[in-house]
Design an enzyme around this catalytic site. Structure first.
Site, PDB file in Angstrom:
ATOM      1  CD  GLU A 207       5.891 -12.950   3.979  1.00  0.00           C
ATOM      2  OE1 GLU A 207       6.376 -12.125   3.189  1.00  0.00           O
ATOM      3  OE2 GLU A 207       5.431 -12.637   5.097  1.00  0.00           O
TER       4      GLU A 207
ATOM      5  CG  ASP B 195       2.426  -8.685   2.834  1.00  0.00           C
ATOM      6  OD1 ASP B 195       3.241  -8.480   1.925  1.00  0.00           O
ATOM      7  OD2 ASP B 195       2.748  -8.947   4.011  1.00  0.00           O
TER       8      ASP B 195
ATOM      9  NE  ARG C 103       9.295  -2.396   0.367  1.00  0.00           N
ATOM     10  CZ  ARG C 103       8.738  -3.157   1.297  1.00  0.00           C
ATOM     11  NH1 ARG C 103       8.731  -2.778   2.565  1.00  0.00           N
ATOM     12  NH2 ARG C 103       8.179  -4.297   0.983  1.00  0.00           N
TER      13      ARG C 103
ATOM     14  CD  GLU D 215      11.546  -9.385   7.952  1.00  0.00           C
ATOM     15  OE1 GLU D 215      12.486  -8.736   8.435  1.00  0.00           O
ATOM     16  OE2 GLU D 215      10.346  -9.087   8.138  1.00  0.00           O
TER      17      GLU D 215
ATOM     18  CD  GLU E  47       4.938  -5.032   8.120  1.00  0.00           C
ATOM     19  OE1 GLU E  47       6.111  -5.345   7.865  1.00  0.00           O
ATOM     20  OE2 GLU E  47       3.956  -5.719   7.792  1.00  0.00           O
TER      21      GLU E  47
ATOM     22  CD  GLU F 142      -6.398 -19.013  -6.812  1.00  0.00           C
ATOM     23  OE1 GLU F 142      -6.071 -19.389  -7.952  1.00  0.00           O
ATOM     24  OE2 GLU F 142      -6.949 -17.925  -6.584  1.00  0.00           O
TER      25      GLU F 142
HETATM   26  C1  GCV Z   1      10.379  -7.042   5.317  1.00  0.00           C
HETATM   27  C2  GCV Z   1       5.351  -8.525   5.191  1.00  0.00           C
HETATM   28  C3  GCV Z   1       6.362  -9.508   5.668  1.00  0.00           C
HETATM   29  C4  GCV Z   1       7.495  -8.814   6.399  1.00  0.00           C
HETATM   30  C5  GCV Z   1       8.111  -7.778   5.452  1.00  0.00           C
HETATM   31  C6  GCV Z   1       7.008  -6.803   5.052  1.00  0.00           C
HETATM   32  C7  GCV Z   1       7.495  -5.758   4.060  1.00  0.00           C
HETATM   33  O1  GCV Z   1       4.644  -7.975   6.267  1.00  0.00           O
HETATM   34  O2  GCV Z   1       5.749 -10.482   6.477  1.00  0.00           O
HETATM   35  O3  GCV Z   1       8.433  -9.776   6.764  1.00  0.00           O
HETATM   36  O4  GCV Z   1       9.181  -7.101   6.042  1.00  0.00           O
HETATM   37  O5  GCV Z   1       5.968  -7.515   4.426  1.00  0.00           O
HETATM   38  O6  GCV Z   1       7.237  -5.939   2.875  1.00  0.00           O
HETATM   39  O7  GCV Z   1       8.096  -4.790   4.462  1.00  0.00           O
END
Ligand code: GCV
Length: 664
Positions: free
Chosen positions: A379, A351, A305, A146, A272, A497
């Site tokens: 990401e 995020d 978390r 991921e 999520e 940025e």
């Molecule tokens: C592992 C964001 C990312 C997700 C990730 C999430 C997290 O939303 O896009 O891919 O999931 O963070 O940190 O749990």
């Protein structure tokens, strides 16, 4: 990309100029350490290989320290895992508190030799800042990763765990930068990964953990909170249900008996779509404490978390603010968490955007163990196509004054345990590796892989110094290469940025993939990630007149963020809705700033490419080619961002660019 033959990154041990260093390492002796200890044995193996490779000298072990030119001493002067290096009268003394300290000291010594630094007269003392220094992998058991941008997983393939030479190389790399804990599986624990805590995987996990243990690293796993339901236990995951508690106690007995080198678990709950205690009307503390009680007899820890927010928000709703969620969900139970629970908090409240304020939970919590989470995987910061050296960003976060007290109030103080005198604290990064031959997709992204560990160990290091180390160890000691690549790395975050999101607004990315521009991609979505642009202005009002998020900080930060006049300008649009005609400190209007930075960003990428091209033949050929190819993609991406962002805001505002450049 070559998968079976991979680079040795910064542990290449190629021939180096000696500067008299060889004389110090020719004869070595241990004092107070045993060569039987697995970590010491691997430190000595590394020392031998490194010295032989770089200086052509074979290290001879002697039993009498009086005869040695390199003495490796066990000393209780140092903090846990710390070491010191001192040269006096031709003898080099490496003193370390414990075996991990010695291993880190050996890697440090090898680093100095690789950078061709003379050891004569050296005096260095290095104690780690963070007790826990972790890499978190978001690897899935089918082999996908991921948010992975460097190939497939080297831990998993088709629901099997891989244990091979690559596992050992990975352990060497991360140990060499001081990492002492690794989570191998994704926090989104699904399908086969739920079964990692069953006998289906115990044997191979134990084998993997043994390799980690050779390098002083503890294995951690991400846990599925709903495991009891999925693994045939009670039909509930309610943390106050005695049957559920009992199931976890038994499960942990079994797991720790089978995998003795396990450090504990990382948990993403109620986030999520993942299950968690909220399902049963329980708090996050009740959920975390249940697991903490179950792992406590085995010295385990639970890293819980704080990325808990409503991901099914209505975009029409202007009062709900995702940025508030972490604080709102966790602050009420401050002090209720067990000692072996650590709350892991993302650096920003949203995020991992290119620019966010520091999460107000850091320092907001006063009686709970805290750990910082950053993302080395790029990401939202270019996905290892675009270059973005992230160490300056991490450093800014560490240096931020949370104002939680008169002294020791920085994030660095909090996560190193200096603020409250606690030891279950630290830092974790989402890792950026995969099974690509160069480990990180873009060779320059390895500077982040390297740099995170170095900064975690020593918060005081300058990102520039870390960049220089990485360049010398990975590319070349040539002064021209060092200066030019340093220039590329150090400017890369500012450049990224500039051509992406202005003044802290964030998002504006392609939904799901998170690469490339889509200004309205998330504007009418359920994810709570909005820019709120209209024909007059842009930005989210998070002041006391808006969502109130700014009030989650301690004073004077709360007041500072609350007013556009005092809010740091790079975060202006994160905290305020501002007219396009608003004058910034530079004297430019907001709209002109947007136009200018986007044109500058692309020009800076073009300049980086010119600089990189001047290094052809001076850096390893494969790195040259890979990076050059990625630069083409970065330039394409930067142009797309520039033209889409500029056109979007031109069309919204109707205000011309003062320089009359082409906007569509
Ligand atoms: C592992 C964001 C990312 C997700 C990730 C999430 C997290 O939303 O896009 O891919 O999931 O963070 O940190 O749990």
């Amino acid at each position: 990309m070559q998968k079976t033959d991979w680079t040795q990154l910064w542990l290449k041990y190629e021939k180096k100029r000696d500067f008299g260093n060889g004389a110090y390492v020719a004869k070595a002796a241990l004092k107070g350490f045993s060569a039987e200890n697995r970590v010491i044995a691997h430190a000595l193996e590394e020392l031998n290989n490194g010295i032989y490779g770089m200086l052509g000298v074979t290290v001879r072990m002697v039993s009498d320290p009086g005869e040695a030119s390199l003495v490796l001493v066990n000393s209780n002067d140092r903090k846990k895992e710390g070491f010191s290096l001192r040269e006096q009268e031709g003898v080099l003394t490496l003193s370390a508190a414990d075996e991990n300290g010695l291993l880190y000291g050996v890697f440090h010594l090898l680093r100095l030799i690789a950078m061709e630094k003379p050891l004569e007269g050296i005096r260095q003392v290095v104690d780690p800042d963070d007790p826990l220094r972790m890499y978190d992998h978001w690897d899935n058991m089918d082999g996908s990763i991921e948010r992975g941008y460097s190939g497939e997983s080297f831990f998993f393939r088709q629901d099997e765990i891989l244990v091979n030479r690559r596992t050992r190389d990975y352990a060497r790399f991360v140990a060499s930068i001081g990492i002492n804990g690794v989570v191998i599986n994704n926090v989104n624990v699904k399908q086969a990964a739920t079964w990692l805590i069953t006998e289906r995987y115990f044997k191979v996990l134990a084998a993997l953990s043994e390799i980690f243990a050779d390098y002083g690293i503890r294995l951690y796993l991400s846990l599925n909170y709903a495991a009891p339901l999925e693994l045939g236990g009670p039909d509930s995951a309610d943390p106050l249900n005695p049957e559920v508690r009992h199931w976890w106690e038994r499960k942990m007995e079994e797991v720790f008996a089978e995998i003795p080198n396990l450090g504990g678990f990382l948990v993403k709950a109620d986030s999520e779509g993942r299950p968690g205690p909220f399902t049963y009307g329980r708090t996050q503390a009740e959920g975390a404490n249940m697991l903490a009680d179950a792992v406590k007899p085995f010295g385990g820890i639970i890293i819980w978390r704080c990325f808990v927010y409503n991901c099914t928000q209505d975009w029409r709703d202007q009062k709900t603010d995702r940025a508030r969620a972490g604080y709102d969900n966790f602050i009420a139970q401050d002090g209720d968490y067990r000692d072996n629970v650590i709350l892991q908090i993302k650096n920003g409240p949203m995020d991992f955007q290119i620019r966010e304020p520091v999460s107000p939970l850091l320092g907001g919590l006063r009686r709970t163990n805290q750990m910082l989470e950053v993302q080395v995987a790029q990401e939202y910061t270019g996905q290892q196509i675009d270059i973005c050296y992230l160490i300056p960003l991490f450093k800014e976060v560490l240096d931020f004054h949370t104002c939680c007290g008169e002294v020791c109030d920085t994030v660095s103080d909090l996560i190193s345990g200096r603020t409250y005198g606690n030891t279950n604290t630290g830092i974790a990064a989402v890792c950026n590796t995969g099974d690509d031959g160069n480990w990180t997709g873009n060779d320059l992204a390895a500077a982040n892989f390297y740099g995170f560990g170095r900064l975690a160990f020593c918060h005081g290091l300058d990102p520039e110094e870390i960049a220089e180390e990485w360049i010398r160890l990975s590319l070349s000691n040539d002064a021209d290469v060092v200066e030019k690549v340093k220039g590329i790395l150090l400017g890369s975050r500012r450049t990224y940025e500039k051509y992406t999101c202005p003044l802290g607004i964030g998002w504006m990315v392609a939904p799901n993939t998170h690469y490339g521009c889509s200004v309205d991609g998330y504007e009418y979505s359920r994810w709570g990630t909005y820019h709120r642009a209209d024909h007059l202005g842009l930005g989210v009002d998070r002041s006391s007149r808006g969502t109130g998020y700014a009030q989650q900080y301690h004073e004077p930060n709360a007041s500072m963020y609350n007013e556009p006049e005092t809010c740091p300008e790079e975060l202006l649009l994160f905290f305020h809705h501002v007219p396009y005609t608003h004058r910034l400190k530079s004297g430019k209007t907001l709209i002109q700033h947007i136009y200018d930075t986007h044109f500058e960003g692309v020009a800076e990428v073009e300049e980086m490419i010119r600089v990189w091209e001047s290094l052809e033949g001076k850096v390893p050929e494969s790195a040259y080619r890979t990076v050059r190819e990625r630069f083409d993609r970065q330039l394409y991406n930067a142009r797309e961002w520039r033209d889409q962002v500029n056109s979007y805001f031109y069309r919204k505002s109707g205000i011309e660019d003062e320089q009359g450049r082409e906007i569509y």
